[in-house]
Design a protein around this motif. Structure first.
Motif, PDB file in Angstrom:
ATOM      1  N   ALA A  29       9.986  15.399  30.390  1.00 39.15           N
ATOM      2  CA  ALA A  29       8.654  15.911  30.067  1.00 39.15           C
ATOM      3  C   ALA A  29       8.612  16.331  28.598  1.00 39.15           C
ATOM      4  O   ALA A  29       9.513  17.040  28.117  1.00 39.15           O
ATOM      5  N   LEU A  30       7.603  15.890  27.888  1.00 41.69           N
ATOM      6  CA  LEU A  30       7.414  16.236  26.480  1.00 41.69           C
ATOM      7  C   LEU A  30       6.224  17.183  26.363  1.00 41.69           C
ATOM      8  O   LEU A  30       5.195  16.982  27.009  1.00 41.69           O
ATOM      9  N   LEU A  31       6.344  18.211  25.538  1.00 42.06           N
ATOM     10  CA  LEU A  31       5.238  19.139  25.314  1.00 42.06           C
ATOM     11  C   LEU A  31       5.469  19.914  24.025  1.00 42.06           C
ATOM     12  O   LEU A  31       6.529  20.506  23.832  1.00 42.06           O
ATOM     13  N   VAL A  32       4.477  19.901  23.132  1.00 40.62           N
ATOM     14  CA  VAL A  32       4.515  20.711  21.921  1.00 40.62           C
ATOM     15  C   VAL A  32       4.047  22.117  22.285  1.00 40.62           C
ATOM     16  O   VAL A  32       2.986  22.256  22.920  1.00 40.62           O
ATOM     17  N   PRO A  33       4.791  23.165  21.936  1.00 48.05           N
ATOM     18  CA  PRO A  33       4.331  24.523  22.237  1.00 48.05           C
ATOM     19  C   PRO A  33       2.934  24.763  21.685  1.00 48.05           C
ATOM     20  O   PRO A  33       2.578  24.256  20.608  1.00 48.05           O
ATOM     21  N   ALA A  34       2.130  25.537  22.423  1.00 47.63           N
ATOM     22  CA  ALA A  34       0.727  25.746  22.062  1.00 47.63           C
ATOM     23  C   ALA A  34       0.578  26.261  20.631  1.00 47.63           C
ATOM     24  O   ALA A  34      -0.335  25.851  19.906  1.00 47.63           O
ATOM     25  N   ALA A  35       1.467  27.146  20.210  1.00 47.21           N
ATOM     26  CA  ALA A  35       1.361  27.740  18.879  1.00 47.21           C
ATOM     27  C   ALA A  35       1.593  26.720  17.771  1.00 47.21           C
ATOM     28  O   ALA A  35       1.144  26.919  16.633  1.00 47.21           O
ATOM     29  N   GLU A  36       2.288  25.623  18.084  1.00 50.46           N
ATOM     30  CA  GLU A  36       2.592  24.610  17.069  1.00 50.46           C
ATOM     31  C   GLU A  36       1.647  23.408  17.127  1.00 50.46           C
ATOM     32  O   GLU A  36       1.610  22.603  16.196  1.00 50.46           O
ATOM     33  N   ALA A  37       0.898  23.290  18.213  1.00 54.18           N
ATOM     34  CA  ALA A  37       0.106  22.077  18.447  1.00 54.18           C
ATOM     35  C   ALA A  37      -0.982  21.875  17.401  1.00 54.18           C
ATOM     36  O   ALA A  37      -1.238  20.749  16.969  1.00 54.18           O
ATOM     37  N   ALA A  38      -1.632  22.973  16.982  1.00 55.09           N
ATOM     38  CA  ALA A  38      -2.747  22.836  16.030  1.00 55.09           C
ATOM     39  C   ALA A  38      -2.275  22.240  14.712  1.00 55.09           C
ATOM     40  O   ALA A  38      -2.909  21.324  14.163  1.00 55.09           O
ATOM     41  N   GLY A  39      -1.145  22.727  14.184  1.00 56.89           N
ATOM     42  CA  GLY A  39      -0.626  22.206  12.935  1.00 56.89           C
ATOM     43  C   GLY A  39      -0.140  20.778  13.059  1.00 56.89           C
ATOM     44  O   GLY A  39      -0.390  19.943  12.179  1.00 56.89           O
ATOM     45  N   LEU A  40       0.541  20.470  14.148  1.00 55.47           N
ATOM     46  CA  LEU A  40       1.063  19.122  14.349  1.00 55.47           C
ATOM     47  C   LEU A  40      -0.073  18.135  14.597  1.00 55.47           C
ATOM     48  O   LEU A  40       0.014  16.972  14.210  1.00 55.47           O
ATOM     49  N   ARG A  41      -1.153  18.616  15.207  1.00 54.09           N
ATOM     50  CA  ARG A  41      -2.309  17.765  15.464  1.00 54.09           C
ATOM     51  C   ARG A  41      -2.851  17.185  14.168  1.00 54.09           C
ATOM     52  O   ARG A  41      -3.148  15.988  14.091  1.00 54.09           O
ATOM     53  N   ASP A  42      -3.008  18.011  13.141  1.00 56.04           N
ATOM     54  CA  ASP A  42      -3.578  17.542  11.879  1.00 56.04           C
ATOM     55  C   ASP A  42      -2.718  16.457  11.247  1.00 56.04           C
ATOM     56  O   ASP A  42      -3.218  15.450  10.750  1.00 56.04           O
ATOM     57  N   GLU A  43      -1.403  16.657  11.293  1.00 54.56           N
ATOM     58  CA  GLU A  43      -0.485  15.670  10.737  1.00 54.56           C
ATOM     59  C   GLU A  43      -0.539  14.368  11.524  1.00 54.56           C
ATOM     60  O   GLU A  43      -0.626  13.272  10.954  1.00 54.56           O
ATOM     61  N   ALA A  44      -0.499  14.491  12.857  1.00 56.23           N
ATOM     62  CA  ALA A  44      -0.510  13.300  13.715  1.00 56.23           C
ATOM     63  C   ALA A  44      -1.842  12.560  13.617  1.00 56.23           C
ATOM     64  O   ALA A  44      -1.882  11.324  13.635  1.00 56.23           O
ATOM     65  N   LEU A  45      -2.935  13.300  13.496  1.00 57.59           N
ATOM     66  CA  LEU A  45      -4.247  12.665  13.382  1.00 57.59           C
ATOM     67  C   LEU A  45      -4.364  11.872  12.084  1.00 57.59           C
ATOM     68  O   LEU A  45      -4.886  10.751  12.074  1.00 57.59           O
ATOM     69  N   ALA A  46      -3.843  12.417  10.993  1.00 55.35           N
ATOM     70  CA  ALA A  46      -3.876  11.721   9.721  1.00 55.35           C
ATOM     71  C   ALA A  46      -3.080  10.422   9.791  1.00 55.35           C
ATOM     72  O   ALA A  46      -3.505   9.385   9.255  1.00 55.35           O
ATOM     73  N   GLU A  47      -1.921  10.467  10.451  1.00 57.91           N
ATOM     74  CA  GLU A  47      -1.102   9.267  10.614  1.00 57.91           C
ATOM     75  C   GLU A  47      -1.825   8.207  11.441  1.00 57.91           C
ATOM     76  O   GLU A  47      -1.803   7.017  11.121  1.00 57.91           O
ATOM     77  N   TRP A  48      -2.460   8.664  12.496  1.00 56.11           N
ATOM     78  CA  TRP A  48      -3.190   7.744  13.394  1.00 56.11           C
ATOM     79  C   TRP A  48      -4.363   7.087  12.675  1.00 56.11           C
ATOM     80  O   TRP A  48      -4.547   5.877  12.746  1.00 56.11           O
ATOM     81  N   LEU A  49      -5.145   7.881  11.967  1.00 56.80           N
ATOM     82  CA  LEU A  49      -6.300   7.347  11.248  1.00 56.80           C
ATOM     83  C   LEU A  49      -5.869   6.358  10.173  1.00 56.80           C
ATOM     84  O   LEU A  49      -6.505   5.317   9.986  1.00 56.80           O
ATOM     85  N   SER A  50      -4.790   6.673   9.479  1.00 55.33           N
ATOM     86  CA  SER A  50      -4.293   5.775   8.428  1.00 55.33           C
ATOM     87  C   SER A  50      -3.853   4.430   9.009  1.00 55.33           C
ATOM     88  O   SER A  50      -4.183   3.378   8.474  1.00 55.33           O
ATOM     89  N   ALA A  51      -3.142   4.486  10.129  1.00 51.63           N
ATOM     90  CA  ALA A  51      -2.632   3.257  10.750  1.00 51.63           C
ATOM     91  C   ALA A  51      -3.777   2.387  11.265  1.00 51.63           C
ATOM     92  O   ALA A  51      -3.765   1.164  11.077  1.00 51.63           O
TER      93      ALA A  51
END
Length: 325
Positions: A300-322
């Motif tokens: 099972a994979l899960l980003v802790p709630a406190a870290e998800a907001a910051g990681l979301r921005d990074e992952a979203l930028a990567e996704w949009l670029s690709a």
């Protein structure tokens, strides 16, 4: 006299309606659909509360938070139902939510200690496909194949956001390369889950981003064992969906009573065969027959709630670029 009697009757009915408290629940569209849990849960709670429950569909899960940010303290919502742990920290940071006193004997894959958000179901994201087809067993194999997939937009959909964090959790700095390789497999990106699942059922794609529990719907509701969830070697990303009350609610006691109802057997027993997820509290009758056939991820994979907001921005930028290449 007849006119006066009618007028008096109208007045009395209006007065009675005015005295009936209204609880407004913002949630996602599939929850309030005729085949979703909303109608059953609405009726069950109204039978105990002496109130009128108003369910408001607001797109998909991630769209709920965007709407609340826009409305702020002016929102008509008393309850929001449909955020998940990828969004709870961002939701908490708005200052719009109030703590809850709800406790329960949760049956979740992890310990729960959040004092604001009340879990009501959980599941694992997965790609659903026709059971008679061979499908890839990991993201790299998927990207190297001709398999066509439909996914949801992470800016409006919690499954879409879950997919971003699934790839990021599994591959870290390699995530941009994974998305670049996956780009030509993606038939389309829909705003919400319902649209993409409908496209899959219409034969527009080989696989659709959904849940390991989705095949249970076809098996139990339709008697069809022709759908399956692909098990990926990287593991599967966990989603825990939650409800919470708004700090500015004009029905705080009623809202708190609804949150307590969320963890009751009357609510939880409805979840497996209407929302097609695992209940947060195991119902007295256990899970329906058919759930034992579902894929059980080894990891099972899960980003802790406190870290998800910051990681979301990074992952979203990567996704949009690709996807823009």
């Amino acid at each position: 006299m007849k006119y006066l009697a009618i007028a008096a009757g109208v007045f009395c009915a209006t007065a009675a309606n005015a005295e009936t408290p209204e609880l407004t629940v913002y949630t996602y569209d599939s929850f309030v659909s005729e085949w979703g849990p909303g109608p059953v849960i609405e009726k069950a709670f109204e039978e105990t509360c002496g109130c009128d429950v108003k369910l408001v569909g607001a797109g998909d899960g991630a769209a709920l938070l965007a709407r609340l940010r826009l409305e702020g303290a002016r929102s008509d919502a008393d309850i929001v139902l449909g955020l998940d742990t990828n969004l709870t920290q961002a939701a908490q940071d708005t200052g719009l939510f109030a703590p809850s006193g709800v406790t329960a004997d949760y049956d979740l894959p992890l310990a729960w200690s959040d004092g604001t958000f009340v879990p009501y179901d959980w599941g694992y994201f997965a790609f659903v496909h026709n059971a008679d087809t061979d499908v890839p067993g990991d993201f790299k194999a998927l990207a190297a194949s001709d398999t066509k997939i439909v996914i949801q937009d992470p800016r409006s959909s919690t499954p879409g956001l879950g997919l971003l964090l699934w790839v990021k959790s599994a591959y870290g700095d390699e995530a941009p390369e994974i998305w670049a390789d996956l780009a030509d497999n993606i038939v389309t990106v829909t705003k919400g889950w319902s649209e993409s699942y409908g496209l899959f059922l219409d034969g527009e794609a080989d696989m659709v981003l959904s849940y390991t529990t989705s095949p249970a719907y076809h098996l139990i509701a339709e008697g069809d064992d022709g759908k399956a969830a692909a098990e990926f070697d990287e593991g599967h990303y966990l989603q825990i969906e939650v409800a919470a009350r708004l700090a500015n609610s004009d029905q705080p006691e009623l809202a708190e009573a609804f949150l307590q109802f969320v963890v009751s057997d009357a609510f939880q027993s409805v979840i497996p065969t209407t929302n097609w997820m695992y209940p947060a509290v195991t119902p007295a009758g256990g899970l329906p027959d058919g759930f034992e056939t579902l894929v059980q991820p080894d990891k099972a994979l899960l980003v802790p709630a406190a870290e998800a907001a910051g990681l979301r921005d990074e992952a979203l930028a990567e996704w949009l670029s690709a996807l823009s290449q």
